[in-house]
Write an enzyme that holds these catalytic residues in place. Structure first.
Site, PDB file in Angstrom:
ATOM      1  CG  ASP A 148      -2.086   0.831   1.229  1.00 11.17           C
ATOM      2  OD1 ASP A 148      -2.534   1.182   0.121  1.00 11.17           O
ATOM      3  OD2 ASP A 148      -2.610   1.145   2.324  1.00 11.17           O
ATOM      4  CG  HIS A 149      -0.703   4.817   0.284  1.00 10.80           C
ATOM      5  ND1 HIS A 149      -1.102   5.814  -0.576  1.00 10.80           N
ATOM      6  CD2 HIS A 149      -1.838   4.395   0.905  1.00 10.80           C
ATOM      7  CE1 HIS A 149      -2.411   6.002  -0.460  1.00 10.80           C
ATOM      8  NE2 HIS A 149      -2.886   5.145   0.419  1.00 10.80           N
TER       9      HIS A 149
ATOM     10  CG  ASP B 235       0.895   7.757  -2.963  1.00  5.54           C
ATOM     11  OD1 ASP B 235       0.852   8.674  -3.797  1.00  5.54           O
ATOM     12  OD2 ASP B 235       0.424   7.857  -1.815  1.00  5.54           O
TER      13      ASP B 235
ATOM     14  CD  GLU C 296      -2.760   8.777  -4.050  1.00  2.00           C
ATOM     15  OE1 GLU C 296      -2.511   7.741  -3.397  1.00  2.00           O
ATOM     16  OE2 GLU C 296      -2.884   9.904  -3.528  1.00  2.00           O
TER      17      GLU C 296
ATOM     18  CG  HIS D 185      -5.574   7.887   3.851  1.00  2.00           C
ATOM     19  ND1 HIS D 185      -4.896   8.637   2.936  1.00  2.00           N
ATOM     20  CD2 HIS D 185      -5.747   6.682   3.289  1.00  2.00           C
ATOM     21  CE1 HIS D 185      -4.647   7.895   1.859  1.00  2.00           C
ATOM     22  NE2 HIS D 185      -5.159   6.702   2.046  1.00  2.00           N
ATOM     23  N   GLY D 186      -7.931   8.172   7.603  1.00  2.00           N
ATOM     24  CA  GLY D 186      -8.005   8.434   9.040  1.00  2.00           C
ATOM     25  C   GLY D 186      -9.407   8.604   9.584  1.00  2.00           C
TER      26      GLY D 186
ATOM     27  CG  HIS E 258      -6.604   4.865  -1.358  1.00  2.00           C
ATOM     28  ND1 HIS E 258      -5.455   4.413  -0.760  1.00  2.00           N
ATOM     29  CD2 HIS E 258      -6.618   4.325  -2.591  1.00  2.00           C
ATOM     30  CE1 HIS E 258      -4.801   3.634  -1.614  1.00  2.00           C
ATOM     31  NE2 HIS E 258      -5.482   3.563  -2.735  1.00  2.00           N
TER      32      HIS E 258
ATOM     33  CG  ASN F 206      -7.110   0.749  -0.250  1.00  2.00           C
ATOM     34  OD1 ASN F 206      -7.564  -0.045  -1.062  1.00  2.00           O
ATOM     35  ND2 ASN F 206      -5.898   1.258  -0.346  1.00  2.00           N
TER      36      ASN F 206
ATOM     37  CB  THR G 284      -9.296   4.410   9.947  1.00  2.00           C
ATOM     38  OG1 THR G 284      -8.198   5.129   9.389  1.00  2.00           O
ATOM     39  CG2 THR G 284      -9.777   5.140  11.201  1.00  2.00           C
TER      40      THR G 284
END
Ligand code: G3H
Ligand code: ZN
Length: 286
Positions: free
Chosen positions: A84-85, A106, A136, A180-181, A209, A232, A235
Site C-alpha cells: 500500500d502507498h 504512490d 495514484e 485517510h483516518g 482510499h 481500502n 482505520t
C-alpha cells in the site's frame, strides 16, 4: 489451485459485476488471521495490504510475505498480498522480490512526469513477474502511517486517463474527495460526478482510499456502481481492535495472557471485515 494471486482477475470480475473487494491493512499475525477468517467465512476474495510503516514494524517485507503465504495455505479463496502507498521504486521492488502479488506506487506528491516515469518503471518489473500495480492520481487527503496530512487535490479525468494509458497500471486510485483516518480529523465525501466522469473515460478498476469513516454505506454502494472495485480499509480495523481490547481490559482486571488480550482485538477486526464484505457485496465471489 493457486491461492496467492494478483489484483487483475479479482478486480476485473468485481469491476464487471459491480461489487468491490476490500483491501484490509495488516501489520501482524492476528490482523492477518482476522482478515482471512472473515473472507473465508463469507467466501470473498481477500486483499491483504501492508503500508511501508507496517513493513518496518514487522521487520521487512519477507516476514510479512511468509506469514501471509503460510496463513493462506489451504484456504479456498483467492488471496492478494498488496503493498500500500509505496513512495519509492525500491520498496516496490523489494516487495515484488519478497513474493508480494501486487504493489501500489504512490507518486501523488511528485511532479506529474515523475509520477508517470516511476510508476511505469514499477509496472515493468511487476508485470514481468505477474504482479499487479496500482497508481495514484490527484491527492487523497488525511493521514495514515508515513503519509502526512495533506489537502485533497481532486483528480482531473483527462490526466487520470493519460496516466493510466502511459503507465499501464491495473488499477487507479483517483482522488475523488475522500481522506485517510478518523472522520473527526478528515471530513470525507465523494464527488460522484467526478467519479462518474473518471470511470467513463478511464474504464479500469478504480480504487477508493480513505473509505473507513465519514461515508455512508449507501454512498459506498453508489461508488461501487460508478466503477470502484477495490476499497481500502485501515482505520475502521484499528478502531475495532482498540475498542475490544479496551473493553476486555476494563472488564477483566487480571487478564495477562497476550493471546487473550490480542485475541479480543482479533475478534473485533473479524466482525468488522465481515460487515465490510456485506456492504461491498463481495461475499460468495471467491
Ligand atoms: O490505503 C489505505 C486506506 O486508504 C485507508 O483508509 O484510513 O479510511 O481506513 P482509512
Ligand atoms: Zn490509502
Amino acid at each position: 489451485k493457486k491461492i496467492m494471486t494478483n489484483l487483475k482477475k479479482v478486480l476485473q470480475n468485481a469491476y464487471k459485476r459491480h461489487y468491490a473487494v476490500g483491501a484490509f491493512n495488516t501489520s501482524n499475525l492476528e490482523i492477518t488471521q482476522a482478515i482471512l477468517s472473515a473472507s473465508v467465512k463469507k467466501k470473498s476474495p481477500a486483499i491483504i495490504a501492508t503500508s511501508p510503516k507496517a513493513i518496518d514494524y514487522a521487520g521487512g517485507p519477507k516476514i510479512l510475505a511468509a506469514m501471509v503465504k503460510e496463513a493462506s495455505r489451504g484456504v479456498t479463496i483467492p488471496v492478494v498480498l498488496h503493498l500500500d502507498h509505496s513512495k519509492t521504486y525500491e520498496l516496490a521492488k523489494d516487495c515484488i522480490d519478497a513474493g508480494y502479488t501486487s504493489v501500489m506506487f504512490d507518486g501523488s506528491r511528485l511532479p506529474y512526469n515523475d509520477n508517470v516515469r516511476i510508476t511505469k518503471k514499477v509496472v515493468k518489473i511487476a508485470h514481468a513477474k505477474g504482479v499487479s500495480v496500482e497508481g495514484e492520481i490527484g491527492i487523497i487527503g488525511g493521514k495514515e502511517d508515513y503519509l502526512k496530512k495533506r489537502k485533497i487535490v481532486l483528480a482531473d479525468p483527462k490526466i487520470a486517463n493519460d496516466f493510466t494509458k502511459k503507465t499501464g497500471i491495473d488499477a487507479l486510485a483517483a482522488a475523488v474527495g475522500t481522506a485517510h483516518g478518523l472522520a473527526a480529523d478528515a471530513p470525507e465525501r465523494i464527488d460522484f460526478s467526478l467519479l462518474r466522469e473518471i470511470n467513463k473515460i478511464v474504464k479500469k478498476p478504480l480504487v477508493l482510499h480513505g473509505a473507513s469513516q465519514g461515508i455512508s454505506d449507501a454512498n459506498i454502494k453508489k461508488a461501487i456502481k460508478e466503477g470502484i472495485a477495490k476499497i481500502n480499509i485501515d482505520t475502521d480495523l484499528r478502531v475495532a481492535f482498540a475498542k475490544e481490547v479496551r473493553a476486555l481490559l476494563k472488564k477483566n482486571k487480571t487478564v495477562y495472557d497476550p493471546r487473550a488480550i490480542i485475541g479480543s482485538g482479533r475478534d473485533g477486526i473479524m466482525k468488522t471485515v465481515e460487515k465490510k464484505i456485506a456492504v461491498f457485496s463481495s461475499q460468495n465471489k471467491a
